[in-house]
Design a protein around this motif. Structure first.
Motif, PDB file in Angstrom:
ATOM      1  N   ARG A 217       0.797  -1.226   0.000  1.00  0.00           N
ATOM      2  CA  ARG A 217       0.000   0.000   0.000  1.00  0.00           C
ATOM      3  C   ARG A 217       0.826   1.270   0.000  1.00  0.00           C
ATOM      4  O   ARG A 217       0.648   2.157  -0.827  1.00  0.00           O
ATOM      5  CB  ARG A 217      -0.833   0.082   1.296  1.00  0.00           C
ATOM      6  CG  ARG A 217      -2.271  -0.229   1.188  1.00  0.00           C
ATOM      7  CD  ARG A 217      -2.720  -0.634   2.582  1.00  0.00           C
ATOM      8  NE  ARG A 217      -1.890  -1.761   2.974  1.00  0.00           N
ATOM      9  CZ  ARG A 217      -2.208  -3.018   2.709  1.00  0.00           C
ATOM     10  NH1 ARG A 217      -3.337  -3.297   2.155  1.00  0.00           N
ATOM     11  NH2 ARG A 217      -1.413  -4.010   3.045  1.00  0.00           N
ATOM     12  N   THR A 218       1.739   1.368   0.971  1.00  0.00           N
ATOM     13  CA  THR A 218       2.453   2.624   1.169  1.00  0.00           C
ATOM     14  C   THR A 218       3.313   2.947  -0.050  1.00  0.00           C
ATOM     15  O   THR A 218       3.338   4.076  -0.523  1.00  0.00           O
ATOM     16  CB  THR A 218       3.311   2.531   2.454  1.00  0.00           C
ATOM     17  OG1 THR A 218       2.444   2.140   3.524  1.00  0.00           O
ATOM     18  CG2 THR A 218       3.959   3.845   2.787  1.00  0.00           C
TER      19      THR A 218
ATOM     20  N   ARG B 245      11.413   3.884   3.618  1.00  0.00           N
ATOM     21  CA  ARG B 245      10.961   2.932   4.642  1.00  0.00           C
ATOM     22  C   ARG B 245      12.170   2.108   5.040  1.00  0.00           C
ATOM     23  O   ARG B 245      12.906   1.616   4.179  1.00  0.00           O
ATOM     24  CB  ARG B 245       9.851   2.035   4.106  1.00  0.00           C
ATOM     25  CG  ARG B 245       9.540   0.902   5.073  1.00  0.00           C
ATOM     26  CD  ARG B 245       8.273   0.190   4.753  1.00  0.00           C
ATOM     27  NE  ARG B 245       7.105   0.995   5.071  1.00  0.00           N
ATOM     28  CZ  ARG B 245       5.871   0.509   5.159  1.00  0.00           C
ATOM     29  NH1 ARG B 245       5.648  -0.760   4.941  1.00  0.00           N
ATOM     30  NH2 ARG B 245       4.863   1.293   5.454  1.00  0.00           N
TER      31      ARG B 245
ATOM     32  N   HIS C 150       5.220   6.289  11.583  1.00  0.00           N
ATOM     33  CA  HIS C 150       4.713   6.136  10.218  1.00  0.00           C
ATOM     34  C   HIS C 150       3.782   7.327   9.995  1.00  0.00           C
ATOM     35  O   HIS C 150       2.558   7.197   9.986  1.00  0.00           O
ATOM     36  CB  HIS C 150       3.970   4.795  10.126  1.00  0.00           C
ATOM     37  CG  HIS C 150       3.588   4.378   8.742  1.00  0.00           C
ATOM     38  ND1 HIS C 150       3.789   5.157   7.618  1.00  0.00           N
ATOM     39  CD2 HIS C 150       2.998   3.233   8.295  1.00  0.00           C
ATOM     40  CE1 HIS C 150       3.331   4.514   6.560  1.00  0.00           C
ATOM     41  NE2 HIS C 150       2.863   3.344   6.948  1.00  0.00           N
TER      42      HIS C 150
ATOM     43  N   GLN D  39       0.764   7.576   7.500  1.00  0.00           N
ATOM     44  CA  GLN D  39      -0.351   6.696   7.872  1.00  0.00           C
ATOM     45  C   GLN D  39      -1.236   7.383   8.921  1.00  0.00           C
ATOM     46  O   GLN D  39      -2.458   7.393   8.814  1.00  0.00           O
ATOM     47  CB  GLN D  39       0.172   5.361   8.420  1.00  0.00           C
ATOM     48  CG  GLN D  39      -0.918   4.388   8.829  1.00  0.00           C
ATOM     49  CD  GLN D  39      -1.718   3.840   7.642  1.00  0.00           C
ATOM     50  OE1 GLN D  39      -1.139   3.490   6.618  1.00  0.00           O
ATOM     51  NE2 GLN D  39      -3.036   3.777   7.774  1.00  0.00           N
TER      52      GLN D  39
ATOM     53  N   ARG E 152       4.433   1.143  14.609  1.00  0.00           N
ATOM     54  CA  ARG E 152       4.724   2.555  14.302  1.00  0.00           C
ATOM     55  C   ARG E 152       3.438   3.313  14.013  1.00  0.00           C
ATOM     56  O   ARG E 152       3.364   4.527  14.175  1.00  0.00           O
ATOM     57  CB  ARG E 152       5.671   2.627  13.118  1.00  0.00           C
ATOM     58  CG  ARG E 152       5.199   1.829  11.910  1.00  0.00           C
ATOM     59  CD  ARG E 152       6.314   1.654  10.919  1.00  0.00           C
ATOM     60  NE  ARG E 152       5.954   0.760   9.832  1.00  0.00           N
ATOM     61  CZ  ARG E 152       6.835   0.046   9.152  1.00  0.00           C
ATOM     62  NH1 ARG E 152       8.100   0.086   9.473  1.00  0.00           N
ATOM     63  NH2 ARG E 152       6.459  -0.709   8.151  1.00  0.00           N
TER      64      ARG E 152
ATOM     65  N   ARG F 136      -2.601  -4.836  13.155  1.00  0.00           N
ATOM     66  CA  ARG F 136      -2.121  -6.190  12.890  1.00  0.00           C
ATOM     67  C   ARG F 136      -1.056  -6.541  13.932  1.00  0.00           C
ATOM     68  O   ARG F 136      -0.254  -5.677  14.312  1.00  0.00           O
ATOM     69  CB  ARG F 136      -1.494  -6.217  11.488  1.00  0.00           C
ATOM     70  CG  ARG F 136      -1.000  -7.552  11.002  1.00  0.00           C
ATOM     71  CD  ARG F 136      -0.450  -7.388   9.576  1.00  0.00           C
ATOM     72  NE  ARG F 136       0.712  -6.508   9.559  1.00  0.00           N
ATOM     73  CZ  ARG F 136       1.963  -6.905   9.770  1.00  0.00           C
ATOM     74  NH1 ARG F 136       2.224  -8.168  10.033  1.00  0.00           N
ATOM     75  NH2 ARG F 136       2.960  -6.044   9.702  1.00  0.00           N
TER      76      ARG F 136
ATOM     77  N   GLN G  29       2.363  -7.579  14.868  1.00  0.00           N
ATOM     78  CA  GLN G  29       3.582  -7.449  14.061  1.00  0.00           C
ATOM     79  C   GLN G  29       4.524  -8.636  14.324  1.00  0.00           C
ATOM     80  O   GLN G  29       5.603  -8.480  14.914  1.00  0.00           O
ATOM     81  CB  GLN G  29       4.297  -6.133  14.414  1.00  0.00           C
ATOM     82  CG  GLN G  29       3.389  -4.904  14.361  1.00  0.00           C
ATOM     83  CD  GLN G  29       3.293  -4.310  12.969  1.00  0.00           C
ATOM     84  OE1 GLN G  29       4.276  -3.855  12.414  1.00  0.00           O
ATOM     85  NE2 GLN G  29       2.090  -4.318  12.396  1.00  0.00           N
TER      86      GLN G  29
ATOM     87  N   PRO H 246      -4.993  -0.149   9.252  1.00  0.00           N
ATOM     88  CA  PRO H 246      -4.012   0.378   8.293  1.00  0.00           C
ATOM     89  C   PRO H 246      -3.679  -0.591   7.161  1.00  0.00           C
ATOM     90  O   PRO H 246      -3.081  -0.193   6.160  1.00  0.00           O
ATOM     91  CB  PRO H 246      -2.765   0.614   9.164  1.00  0.00           C
ATOM     92  CG  PRO H 246      -2.904  -0.332  10.311  1.00  0.00           C
ATOM     93  CD  PRO H 246      -4.374  -0.489  10.551  1.00  0.00           C
ATOM     94  N   GLY H 247      -4.066  -1.872   7.314  1.00  0.00           N
ATOM     95  CA  GLY H 247      -3.676  -2.891   6.346  1.00  0.00           C
ATOM     96  C   GLY H 247      -2.205  -3.232   6.523  1.00  0.00           C
ATOM     97  O   GLY H 247      -1.452  -2.430   7.043  1.00  0.00           O
ATOM     98  N   PRO H 248      -1.742  -4.386   6.132  1.00  0.00           N
ATOM     99  CA  PRO H 248      -2.553  -5.484   5.619  1.00  0.00           C
ATOM    100  C   PRO H 248      -3.363  -6.158   6.737  1.00  0.00           C
ATOM    101  O   PRO H 248      -2.881  -6.283   7.859  1.00  0.00           O
ATOM    102  CB  PRO H 248      -1.504  -6.439   5.049  1.00  0.00           C
ATOM    103  CG  PRO H 248      -0.236  -6.133   5.803  1.00  0.00           C
ATOM    104  CD  PRO H 248      -0.300  -4.708   6.186  1.00  0.00           C
TER     105      PRO H 248
END
Ligand code: NCD
Length: 309
Positions: free
Chosen positions: A59-60, A109, A137, A140, A170, A224, A226, A264-266
């Motif tokens: 996405r980003t 990133r 981030h 986001q 983040r 999610r 992490q 924020p996905g995924p």
């Protein structure tokens, strides 16, 4: 003319409330542009941007690239797995080599917290942090607040709970800074092991009971877990995590009011949220993705206007 107080976007920590307002007003304009039949503006025809991704991203990376192209910037892409980083080159050498090809801005990133701050101190280009390890981030968090403003009218005074892996996220830290700056009430909710010990010093409420948290909030931002940042287990099993901290439709429907669900996905469907929640009209997950392009256009445009010719 208004301008940002910063020359780089390294984290929300470095922004003030006026910066966020300016980014949102500029994003409103670009959101209108990207909904036109011709989605491009010639604003950044003389700017070259390098996207440096030392960590995986879907996405980003796509969102930044699209934002840059819609501003008519020249774009070069680099991902660490295909680069000389594997041959032992330092970050500064890698970036300086790229900059010698006359690059004005770097979107980076990186798995190490602080990597973009470090870079901004050593190279001569405008730096945008697209996620540095478990630290910040910022774009986001900006698109998250922008999406709350779009759905609920404003961010100020709203109750927002961030649920899940606060320790390694983040997205959580940047959201806390951004939401607090705008006057939202912020709660974090998750297993005790995934909540940093002194997080209340940031002015957030800590809650470990998900139902209580959801009954308190207007918005729940589901994170999610992490796994890639964990060397040990922080909870007994994924099934138990889901039982205690996952949102399903039955739970959502049993709350005292209709809340807004963000992610924020995924997404790990069936872990932090079930499919019927992710796809329900209470979720604004795809609006977040769409708003990400307008927010990134705004950030790039505002930073580019500060670059000296
Ligand atoms: C987040 C990230 O990379 O920090 N994703 C994103 O940028 N959309 C969240 C995550 O990976 O869980």
């Amino acid at each position: 003319m208004s301008e940002l107080s910063v020359n780089h976007l390294l984290g929300i920590k470095y922004l003030n409330k006026k910066d966020i307002e300016l980014i949102f007003e500029t994003a409103d304009h670009f959101k209108e542009v990207i909904n036109r039949p011709i989605k491009k503006v010639p604003s950044l025809r003389d700017i070259t941007i390098a996207n440096l991704f030392f960590e995986n991203s879907t996405r980003t990376k796509l969102s930044f690239e699209l934002a840059e192209k819609r501003l008519s910037a020249d774009v070069i892409n680099f991902s660490a797995s295909q680069s000389s980083v594997k041959k032992g080159e330092t970050l500064i050498d890698t970036v300086n080599n790229i900059l010698s090809m006359k690059v004005d801005m770097v979107v980076m990133r990186h798995p190490n917290p602080g990597a973009s701050v470090f870079l901004s101190q050593h190279v001569d280009a405008s730096i945008i942090n697209a996620g540095d390890g478990a630290h910040e981030h910022p774009t986001q968090a900006l698109l998250d607040s922008y999406s709350i403003r779009e759905r609920l009218g404003e961010v100020k005074g709203k109750n927002v709970v961030i649920v899940g892996d606060i320790l390694h996220s983040r997205v959580a830290l940047s959201n806390i800074y951004a939401l607090k700056l705008q006057g939202a009430n912020v709660m974090v909710c998750g297993p005790k092991t995934l909540i940093p010990k002194h997080i209340d010093k940031l002015g957030v409420i800590v809650e470990t009971n998900l139902r209580k948290a959801l009954n308190w909030c207007d918005v729940a931002n589901m994170l999610r877990v992490q796994n890639e940042r964990m060397e040990i287990s922080y909870f007994p099993s994924t099934r138990e995590y889901t039982q205690q901290f996952g949102v399903n439709k039955a739970l959502l429907d049993s709350l005292e009011k209709k809340i807004t669900i963000m992610h924020p996905g995924p997404i790990n469907r069936g872990v932090e949220i079930t499919s019927d929640v992710a796809d329900s009209n209470q979720a604004i997950i795809l609006d977040q993705v769409q708003n990400g392009v307008a927010i990134r256009m705004a950030v790039i445009y505002l930073l580019a206007s500060k670059i000296k010719p």
